[in-house]
Every structure is written in structure tokens, then in C-alpha cells.
Design a protein around this motif. Structure first.
Motif, short mmCIF file in Angstrom:
data_model
loop_
_atom_site.label_atom_id
_atom_site.label_comp_id
_atom_site.label_asym_id
_atom_site.label_seq_id
_atom_site.Cartn_x
_atom_site.Cartn_y
_atom_site.Cartn_z
N TYR A 155 -16.82 -18.78 -25.19
CA TYR A 155 -16.50 -18.06 -23.96
C TYR A 155 -17.14 -16.67 -24.05
O TYR A 155 -16.60 -15.77 -24.70
N GLU A 162 -21.21 -23.27 -24.56
CA GLU A 162 -20.49 -22.51 -23.53
C GLU A 162 -19.52 -23.40 -22.75
O GLU A 162 -19.85 -24.55 -22.40
N TRP A 178 -17.46 -21.26 -16.61
CA TRP A 178 -16.32 -20.36 -16.90
C TRP A 178 -16.26 -19.23 -15.86
O TRP A 178 -17.26 -18.87 -15.26
N ASN A 212 -10.03 -21.27 -17.26
CA ASN A 212 -11.05 -21.45 -18.30
C ASN A 212 -10.61 -22.48 -19.34
O ASN A 212 -11.42 -23.29 -19.81
N ALA A 255 -14.28 -16.39 -28.66
CA ALA A 255 -14.48 -15.39 -27.61
C ALA A 255 -14.70 -14.03 -28.26
O ALA A 255 -13.77 -13.46 -28.82
N CYS A 309 -11.40 -10.56 -23.45
CA CYS A 309 -11.47 -12.00 -23.14
C CYS A 309 -10.65 -12.80 -24.15
O CYS A 309 -9.91 -13.72 -23.79
#
Lengths: 152, 226
Positions: free
Chosen positions: B6, B35, B39, B60, B73, B78
Motif C-alpha cells: 500500500y 500493489e 487502492w 483498501n 505500508a 497510511c
């Protein structure tokens, strides 16, 4: 219903949850806002919320809280004061032009597309004296087309 | 190993160097970052409505379901938002700093050391607080610097706030708080958070500001001097 009460509905807290606050003021002793505005005391704000009293948009804690969670880390009850303040800002409508542009981008693309945010915030950036930092920010520059997230 | 990745909004823009750095470091160690498809923004710190904020990351996680069990992440905001949204702990939402363990360094090919250089490992806030989402090893950056012969500075300010999330709201706030960190530390500032990078970079004058991934890649022999 007072705005403070409405703000709490946006958090995981209710007014009564602050009854556990022992009044130890350890949050005040570690609060980053004290480096900017000495005498800031989050515990006093919690007390007012507990009593159903107002919190004003121009109070240093509401204006300057950086969301550092030092208060939460020190609090015996780990009260997430930054999240309460974020809700207060939301309810009191204190968003800056940059924050509005950020949310505008998320509504439009589903992501923060920085060129869009910067374009929207140009008057604020010009007026706020940001242009003198541009040379320091050259390494951040890059170009890509926006991605539109499906269903957002 | 394959991880769900992410990147978040800033790594696709102003923090592109962190994005490239993470991908390179993982590739060199034989790991793949894939990925999460399509997202969306995690909401960072901008949403006062907790349900609205959590909703972004739940979307997500929904997109990651069935594809990944472990999600990496790099951006601290995030990472925190994703981890908090995963209420049932269905995924292992991991910050990359928690993957740089003994096995990682044992497998790492060292080409340079840091002898004679001074560094300030600066974590800022969200990597360390609240404790539910804090990284496991809160000394990982200083351990890395010391391991490769560098000198560590600024221990007392490593967890202070740089005011980064106020930079486009009240710039004076960020300047004052960043200078408190800069004045109490020496040498190159090593960060992981894109906001810390921007706050430090804006006010650091002649002092360099690098991502931790830049430091790792430098030790691995990538690029020139830090």
C-alpha cells in the motif's frame, strides 16, 4: 445540541468516557502545543467536554494540535485527545484551504493528487509565504497523471 | 516472499524517493511488493469523523482480501490507518521498519560503512504512538547506524513532533517544532515519514535529510555519497 457534543459523536468517545480522567495533567506536561503556546492543558479541555461546555475554534489546542499522540502515550487511560480535537475541528469548520483541497482531491479521484491540491491551494500558498521554500522542495517534484479510483 | 503493498498518495507523488527506495531494498532481499489493486487514499489525518476515516482503509482491506495476508505500508499515517481499520486482525499490516530484523541484516550485502559520519535517526510521532500501532523495535534506526559504524545523535528528540502535519496549515508551527529537533541534534537526519522529511528538509539549511531506505541503499553500495 452543542457543537462539542456533536463533535464527540464523530469519535469513539461519549461525554461520560472522560469521567475516568484523573486530572493528573500528565497530558499537559508532554503536550507539543506547549512549545507553541505555554500553559496549554488538554485535561482542562476534557473536563469542559465532560461538563458539556463549549470549546472555541481559536483556542491554541484546537488550532495547533499536531496529532502527535504524546498525550495519549502518557495518559493512564490512553485517551486519544488528538482524535477528539480532529472531531472538534471538523464540527467547528476550521479546515484550512489546503485541507479543503486535500478532501476535494479525495472526493474527485479517490486519492490525493498533489498537482490538483497545489493548484487549488495556490492563493493560500502565495499569501502564506510558502514560495520561498520552493527551491528546497525541488526533489519532491515529479509528474504523473491522476488515477481515478473506481466507485469513489 | 510476496507482500501486498500500500504505497499511499504521497509515495506516488512527493515521496517518490521513498517508494523507489522501499521497492529497491525489498527487491535486493528477494522480496516482491505487489500493489493492492485500485487502492484509495487512507484519509491521513484530515478527517474528523472516525467512521469516515476508517471507511477509507476498510475499502483498501476489502481490495486486498483474497490476494494478500501481509500488507506493507511505508507511510506512517497510511500504516496506522490501515492497521486500525483491520479490527479483526485479518491481515498482518506491517511497517517496513519491523521487517528489518537480524535475518534481514544477515542477508544484506554490505558495500560501505558509515564510519566518521554522524546521523540523527528521527522517528517523529506516528511510528511510536499510539502504542497499539507503534513499530516493534523503536531503536531500529540507531541500531542500523551503529551496526555500520556511524555515530548517533539526537536521541532526546527522536520522538518529538516536527509539526509536519501543520506545514500547509500553520507553517510557523512546523518551523518552530522542526527547529527544536534540529537544534538538539547533529549530522544527517534520517527519517521514514514523508511529512517529517518535508518538515525537516524545509528548515534544515545545510544539513542533509534522507530516508532510512537511502541509508540502507548507501550501505548496500547504491549511488554516491549520502
Amino acid at each position: 445540541m452543542p457543537k462539542t457534543e456533536q463533535a464527540l459523536e464523530l469519535t469513539d468517545y461519549g461525554r461520560q468516557d472522560f469521567a475516568v480522567c484523573l486530572g493528573c495533567k500528565i497530558c499537559a506536561s508532554v503536550c507539543t502545543v506547549n512549545d507553541l503556546s505555554p500553559g496549554t492543558n488538554p485535561q482542562e479541555m476534557l473536563q469542559r467536554l465532560f461538563l458539556g461546555q463549549d470549546v472555541a475554534a481559536d483556542e491554541p489546542l484546537v488550532r495547533f494540535c499536531t496529532g502527535c499522540y504524546r498525550c495519549t502515550g502518557a495518559c493512564p487511560w490512553e485517551i486519544r485527545i488528538p482524535e477528539v480535537i480532529r472531531a472538534l475541528r471538523h464540527e467547528l469548520g476550521t479546515e484550512s484551504p489546503f485541507e479543503k483541497a486535500f478532501k476535494g482531491s479525495v472526493s474527485l479521484f479517490g486519492r490525493v493528487y498533489e498537482p490538483y491540491v497545489l493548484m487549488k491551494a495556490v492563493p493560500f500558498l502565495l499569501k502564506g509565504g510558502y514560495m520561498k521554500h520552493v527551491t528546497r522542495w525541488m526533489e519532491y517534484v515529479g509528474f504523473h497523471l491522476p488515477h481515478k479510483v473506481k466507485g469513489m | 516472499m510476496e507482500y501486498g503493498y500500500y504505497p499511499g498518495c504521497s509515495l506516488t507523488g512527493s515521496a517518490h524517493r521513498l517508494d523507489k527506495g522501499i521497492k529497491k531494498v525489498f527487491a535486493k532481499q528477494g522480496h516482491t511488493l505487489r500493489e493492492i489493486p485500485d487502492w484509495n487514499c487512507c484519509g491521513a489525518f484530515e478527517y474528523g469523523d472516525r467512521k469516515e476515516l476508517t471507511g477509507f482503509s476498510k475499502r483498501n482491506l476489502e481490495k486486498a482480501r483474497g490476494h494478500f495476508s501481509e500488507i506493507v505500508a511505508p507511510c506512517p499515517a497510511c500504516y496506522k490507518n490501515l492497521k486500525e481499520a483491520d479490527e479483526e486482525r485479518e491481515f498482518a499490516v506491517t511497517h517496513p521498519l519491523d521487517l528489518f530484523d537480524e535475518a534481514f541484516f544477515a542477508a544484506m550485502k554490505q558495500a560501505r560503512d558509515l564510519t566518521g559520519q554522524v546521523f540523527t535517526p528521527y522517528y517523529g510521532c506516528i511510528l511510536l504512538r499510539p502504542k497499539e500501532t507503534a513499530i516493534q523495535n523503536t531503536n531500529i534506526m540507531e541500531e542500523t547506524i551503529a551496526r555500520f559504524g556511524g555515530e548517533v545523535s539526537g536521541e532526546a528528540v527522536k520522538d518529538r513532533c516536527c509539526g509536519g502535519n501543520q506545514i500547509f496549515i500553520n507553517k510557523d508551527v512546523t518551523e518552530k517544532l522542526s527547529r527544536l529537533v534540529l537544534d538538539r541534534s547533529q549530522g544527517t537526519i534520517v527519517v521514514f515519514c514523508p511529512l517529517c522529511h518535508m518538515a525537516m528538509k524545509t528548515f534544515s539549511g545545510e544539513r542533509k535529510v534522507v530516508y532510512y531506505t537511502d541509508l540502507l541503499l548507501h550501505i548496500m553500495g547504491e549511488g554516491g555519497a549520502l
